[in-house]
Design a protein around this motif. Structure first.
Motif, PDB file in Angstrom:
ATOM      1  N   SER A  85       8.203  -9.909  -5.408  1.00 18.64           N
ATOM      2  CA  SER A  85       9.632  -9.750  -5.713  1.00 18.64           C
ATOM      3  C   SER A  85      10.464 -10.702  -4.873  1.00 18.64           C
ATOM      4  CB  SER A  85      10.066  -8.305  -5.438  1.00 18.64           C
ATOM      5  OG  SER A  85      11.437  -8.177  -5.748  1.00 18.64           O
ATOM      6  N   LEU A  86      11.506 -11.257  -5.504  1.00 18.06           N
ATOM      7  CA  LEU A  86      12.457 -12.080  -4.762  1.00 18.06           C
ATOM      8  C   LEU A  86      13.253 -11.223  -3.778  1.00 18.06           C
ATOM      9  CD1 LEU A  86      13.856 -14.310  -7.664  1.00 18.06           C
ATOM     10  CD2 LEU A  86      12.830 -15.161  -5.541  1.00 18.06           C
ATOM     11  N   GLU A  87      13.300  -9.918  -4.054  1.00 16.75           N
ATOM     12  CA  GLU A  87      14.092  -8.992  -3.241  1.00 16.75           C
ATOM     13  C   GLU A  87      13.226  -8.498  -2.073  1.00 16.75           C
ATOM     14  OE1 GLU A  87      17.454  -7.637  -3.432  1.00 16.75           O
ATOM     15  OE2 GLU A  87      16.530  -7.027  -1.537  1.00 16.75           O
ATOM     16  N   LYS A  88      13.531  -9.004  -0.874  1.00 12.04           N
ATOM     17  CA  LYS A  88      12.629  -8.709   0.255  1.00 12.04           C
ATOM     18  C   LYS A  88      12.672  -7.242   0.691  1.00 12.04           C
ATOM     19  CE  LYS A  88      11.561 -13.189   1.883  1.00 12.04           C
ATOM     20  NZ  LYS A  88      12.597 -14.094   2.287  1.00 12.04           N
ATOM     21  N   THR A  89      13.746  -6.522   0.348  1.00 16.86           N
ATOM     22  CA  THR A  89      13.771  -5.105   0.754  1.00 16.86           C
ATOM     23  C   THR A  89      12.676  -4.312   0.014  1.00 16.86           C
ATOM     24  OG1 THR A  89      15.432  -4.584  -0.913  1.00 16.86           O
ATOM     25  CG2 THR A  89      16.253  -5.065   1.302  1.00 16.86           C
ATOM     26  N   ILE A  90      12.276  -4.812  -1.161  1.00 22.58           N
ATOM     27  CA  ILE A  90      11.171  -4.148  -1.898  1.00 22.58           C
ATOM     28  C   ILE A  90       9.879  -4.302  -1.088  1.00 22.58           C
ATOM     29  CG2 ILE A  90       9.766  -4.235  -4.022  1.00 22.58           C
ATOM     30  CD1 ILE A  90      12.542  -3.374  -4.730  1.00 22.58           C
ATOM     31  N   ILE A  91       9.673  -5.516  -0.609  1.00 25.02           N
ATOM     32  CA  ILE A  91       8.443  -5.799   0.147  1.00 25.02           C
ATOM     33  C   ILE A  91       8.450  -4.969   1.452  1.00 25.02           C
ATOM     34  CG2 ILE A  91       7.081  -7.672   1.234  1.00 25.02           C
ATOM     35  CD1 ILE A  91       7.371  -7.863  -1.892  1.00 25.02           C
TER      36      ILE A  91
ATOM     37  N   VAL B 264       0.348  -7.558  -0.454  1.00 25.33           N
ATOM     38  CA  VAL B 264      -1.005  -7.325  -0.984  1.00 25.33           C
ATOM     39  C   VAL B 264      -1.347  -5.855  -0.716  1.00 25.33           C
ATOM     40  CG1 VAL B 264      -3.421  -8.044  -0.911  1.00 25.33           C
ATOM     41  CG2 VAL B 264      -1.622  -9.714  -0.436  1.00 25.33           C
ATOM     42  N   THR B 265      -1.782  -5.174  -1.755  1.00 24.50           N
ATOM     43  CA  THR B 265      -1.994  -3.718  -1.630  1.00 24.50           C
ATOM     44  C   THR B 265      -3.414  -3.320  -2.076  1.00 24.50           C
ATOM     45  OG1 THR B 265      -1.055  -3.498  -3.850  1.00 24.50           O
ATOM     46  CG2 THR B 265       0.446  -3.153  -2.000  1.00 24.50           C
ATOM     47  N   THR B 266      -3.725  -2.061  -1.868  1.00 25.62           N
ATOM     48  CA  THR B 266      -5.030  -1.533  -2.279  1.00 25.62           C
ATOM     49  C   THR B 266      -4.990  -1.300  -3.794  1.00 25.62           C
ATOM     50  OG1 THR B 266      -5.113  -0.437  -0.154  1.00 25.62           O
ATOM     51  CG2 THR B 266      -6.722   0.284  -1.782  1.00 25.62           C
ATOM     52  N   GLY B 267      -5.250  -2.361  -4.532  1.00 22.77           N
ATOM     53  CA  GLY B 267      -5.125  -2.316  -5.989  1.00 22.77           C
ATOM     54  C   GLY B 267      -3.649  -2.288  -6.384  1.00 22.77           C
ATOM     55  N   ALA B 268      -3.415  -2.447  -7.691  1.00 18.56           N
ATOM     56  CA  ALA B 268      -2.051  -2.289  -8.192  1.00 18.56           C
ATOM     57  C   ALA B 268      -1.604  -0.841  -7.991  1.00 18.56           C
ATOM     58  CB  ALA B 268      -2.006  -2.653  -9.670  1.00 18.56           C
ATOM     59  N   ALA B 269      -2.578   0.065  -7.940  1.00 16.70           N
ATOM     60  CA  ALA B 269      -2.261   1.494  -7.808  1.00 16.70           C
ATOM     61  C   ALA B 269      -1.403   1.756  -6.573  1.00 16.70           C
ATOM     62  CB  ALA B 269      -3.553   2.305  -7.752  1.00 16.70           C
ATOM     63  N   GLU B 270      -1.766   1.142  -5.445  1.00 14.87           N
ATOM     64  CA  GLU B 270      -0.964   1.371  -4.235  1.00 14.87           C
ATOM     65  C   GLU B 270       0.415   0.734  -4.359  1.00 14.87           C
ATOM     66  OE1 GLU B 270      -2.224  -0.368  -0.501  1.00 14.87           O
ATOM     67  OE2 GLU B 270      -0.838   0.872   0.625  1.00 14.87           O
ATOM     68  N   SER B 271       0.493  -0.413  -5.047  1.00 12.50           N
ATOM     69  CA  SER B 271       1.810  -1.033  -5.258  1.00 12.50           C
ATOM     70  C   SER B 271       2.718  -0.081  -6.020  1.00 12.50           C
ATOM     71  CB  SER B 271       1.669  -2.331  -6.067  1.00 12.50           C
ATOM     72  OG  SER B 271       1.286  -3.405  -5.238  1.00 12.50           O
ATOM     73  N   ILE B 272       2.196   0.493  -7.103  1.00  8.63           N
ATOM     74  CA  ILE B 272       3.020   1.370  -7.948  1.00  8.63           C
ATOM     75  C   ILE B 272       3.497   2.576  -7.126  1.00  8.63           C
ATOM     76  CG2 ILE B 272       3.044   2.798 -10.045  1.00  8.63           C
ATOM     77  CD1 ILE B 272       0.733   0.910 -11.081  1.00  8.63           C
ATOM     78  N   PHE B 273       2.563   3.160  -6.368  1.00  9.03           N
ATOM     79  CA  PHE B 273       2.930   4.326  -5.556  1.00  9.03           C
ATOM     80  C   PHE B 273       3.998   3.950  -4.530  1.00  9.03           C
ATOM     81  CE2 PHE B 273       2.750   7.161  -1.965  1.00  9.03           C
ATOM     82  CZ  PHE B 273       2.702   8.413  -2.563  1.00  9.03           C
ATOM     83  N   SER B 274       3.770   2.852  -3.802  1.00  8.70           N
ATOM     84  CA  SER B 274       4.686   2.527  -2.695  1.00  8.70           C
ATOM     85  C   SER B 274       6.062   2.138  -3.205  1.00  8.70           C
ATOM     86  CB  SER B 274       4.175   1.386  -1.827  1.00  8.70           C
ATOM     87  OG  SER B 274       2.828   1.343  -1.793  1.00  8.70           O
ATOM     88  N   ILE B 275       6.096   1.448  -4.353  1.00  6.14           N
ATOM     89  CA  ILE B 275       7.407   1.061  -4.895  1.00  6.14           C
ATOM     90  C   ILE B 275       8.181   2.314  -5.292  1.00  6.14           C
ATOM     91  CG2 ILE B 275       8.568  -0.088  -6.831  1.00  6.14           C
ATOM     92  CD1 ILE B 275       6.115  -2.093  -6.710  1.00  6.14           C
ATOM     93  N   MET B 276       7.507   3.216  -5.997  1.00  7.38           N
ATOM     94  CA  MET B 276       8.218   4.436  -6.420  1.00  7.38           C
ATOM     95  C   MET B 276       8.656   5.248  -5.209  1.00  7.38           C
ATOM     96  SD  MET B 276       6.279   5.704  -9.797  1.00  7.38           S
ATOM     97  CE  MET B 276       6.456   4.832 -11.348  1.00  7.38           C
ATOM     98  N   ALA B 277       7.778   5.329  -4.198  1.00  7.51           N
ATOM     99  CA  ALA B 277       8.091   6.163  -3.028  1.00  7.51           C
ATOM    100  C   ALA B 277       9.204   5.558  -2.191  1.00  7.51           C
ATOM    101  CB  ALA B 277       6.837   6.353  -2.178  1.00  7.51           C
ATOM    102  N   SER B 278       9.246   4.219  -2.088  1.00  5.82           N
ATOM    103  CA  SER B 278      10.216   3.627  -1.168  1.00  5.82           C
ATOM    104  C   SER B 278      11.526   3.257  -1.854  1.00  5.82           C
ATOM    105  CB  SER B 278       9.614   2.386  -0.492  1.00  5.82           C
ATOM    106  OG  SER B 278       9.260   1.434  -1.464  1.00  5.82           O
TER     107      SER B 278
END
Ligand SMILES: Cc1ncc(COP(=O)(O)O)c(C=O)c1O
Length: 359
Positions: A225-231, A74-88
């Motif tokens: 995501s089924l892929e826990k490394t993403i989380i 759970v993130t601060t809006g979808a915006a934080e999800s998009i940022f964190s996925i791209m960054a990590s």
């Protein structure tokens, strides 16, 4: 890293707060706390679990057949999800493909993070449908992530289940990832697709309370995501930025999601009525061309002159808010939103007709 302001957000910040009619927003009518019938007295205002309250994660996971609470961040809006996925998920040697038009942070974030990126354009001539052959041809040996949004903001274009499976085959074959922004999944005018994260561990579904639920002010979104490394990747970014969500906002999201079906039914009725109003209005506007949206609460008409001048005239003289296409890298278009109150939409369209005549 260098951060630039986003043209879309600059436009919103400058104009959206002081208008009479808002027909540019990309979500349903904003709700007020008092309308929600919530019980918040027992909410403990502490730091919460870093990836979100387990009850909220469990509630969200219940929408995805194959996912458990620990497949959700759970993130601060979808915006934080998009940022964190791209960054990590990506590093400086990776390449990202981003659909355009789209929510613009999809292309600003790779630029800020100094990733190489190409835009995959949806064409008006192709009715804003993604051309998957073209997409496949754009994939490079170092492509790591493909980002699509359907139903699309701002065009309202959708993909079919066959197309979703086709793109999943493409990412699985190359062992890369698809980030599918499913913010508007439930606002599809027809058969709703299954959440993509159920279908493959190469997919990340992103969604939010901001658009379908009318609650952008609580800043709650999520990745699945089924892929826990993403989380885990999202967790690492989060611990260095926002630490956790607001306890109060998570409690609001949880209580609303528990009565999701009732909430969605009321919203769908209004959207259908508003959609018909836009459709009828568009028929009389011969300077606009229009691909009817198949989902979401926005459409992206083409104007035969500068859409920036039109939108500025509309907001400055007629106090009516829309979004010019330059914010989405498509100059002749503008975003029209029909998720708000029906009366506001009708009045806004009247003003838009006046502005078009004046151009
Ligand atoms: C498709 C899409 N994704 C993500 C976002 C970001 O939304 P939020 O951070 O409010 O959840 C938006 C906002 O307009 C959007 O349209």
């Amino acid at each position: 890293m260098t951060f630039k302001r986003m043209l879309l957000e600059e436009w919103f910040d400058k104009y959206q707060f002081d208008v009479d009619y808002d027909i540019g927003e990309s979500g349903v009518k904003f709700l007020k706390l008092g309308e929600l019938d919530l019980n918040l007295n027992e909410v403990e205002l502490r730091y919460t679990h870093h990836l979100g309250n387990p009850e909220l994660r469990t509630q969200i996971a219940s929408f995805y057949e194959k996912l458990g609470w620990d497949n959700i961040a759970v993130t601060t809006g979808a915006a934080e999800s998009i940022f964190s996925i791209m960054a990590s998920l990506t590093s400086k040697k990776d390449h990202i493909i981003v659909e355009c038009p789209n929510y613009p942070s999809f292309w600003y974030i790779p630029q800020s993070l100094e990733r190489s990126m190409d835009l995959f354009f949806l064409d008006f001539e192709e009715r804003f449908k993604p051309n998957f052959q073209k997409l496949e041809d754009m994939i490079k040996p170092n492509t790591k992530l493909i980002c699509l949004t359907h139903p699309n903001n701002p065009t309202g274009s959708i993909i079919t289940i066959e197309e979703l499976k086709q793109i999943i085959d493409i990412v699985e074959d190359r062992n890369i990832y698809l980030l599918l922004d499913e913010t508007y999944r439930e606002l599809t005018f027809g058969k709703v697709l299954p959440p993509a994260a159920n279908l493959s561990s190469n997919v990340i579904s992103v969604s939010t309370m901001s658009k379908v639920y009318g609650l952008p002010g609580i800043r709650v979104g999520w990745s699945a995501s089924l892929e826990k490394t993403i989380i885990d990747g999202i967790l690492k970014v989060r611990e260095q930025t926002t630490i956790c969500n607001s306890a109060l906002n998570e409690a609001i999201a949880l209580q609303i999601l528990r009565k999701k079906d009732r909430h969605l039914k009321t919203i769908m009725q209004r959207i259908k009525e508003n959609y018909n109003i836009v459709f009828d209005w568009m028929e009389d506007e011969d300077r606009l061309s229009f691909i009817p949206p198949k989902g979401s609460v926005t459409c992206f008409p083409r104007f035969n002159e500068s859409s920036e001048r039109l939108c500025r005239l509309l907001v400055e003289k007629y106090r009516t808010f829309t979004v010019p296409g330059y914010c989405f890298k498509m100059d002749h278009f503008f975003r029209l939103g029909f998720g708000g109150e029906t009366e506001e939409l009708e009045k806004g369209l009247e003003k838009l007709s006046l502005a078009i005549k004046e151009m």
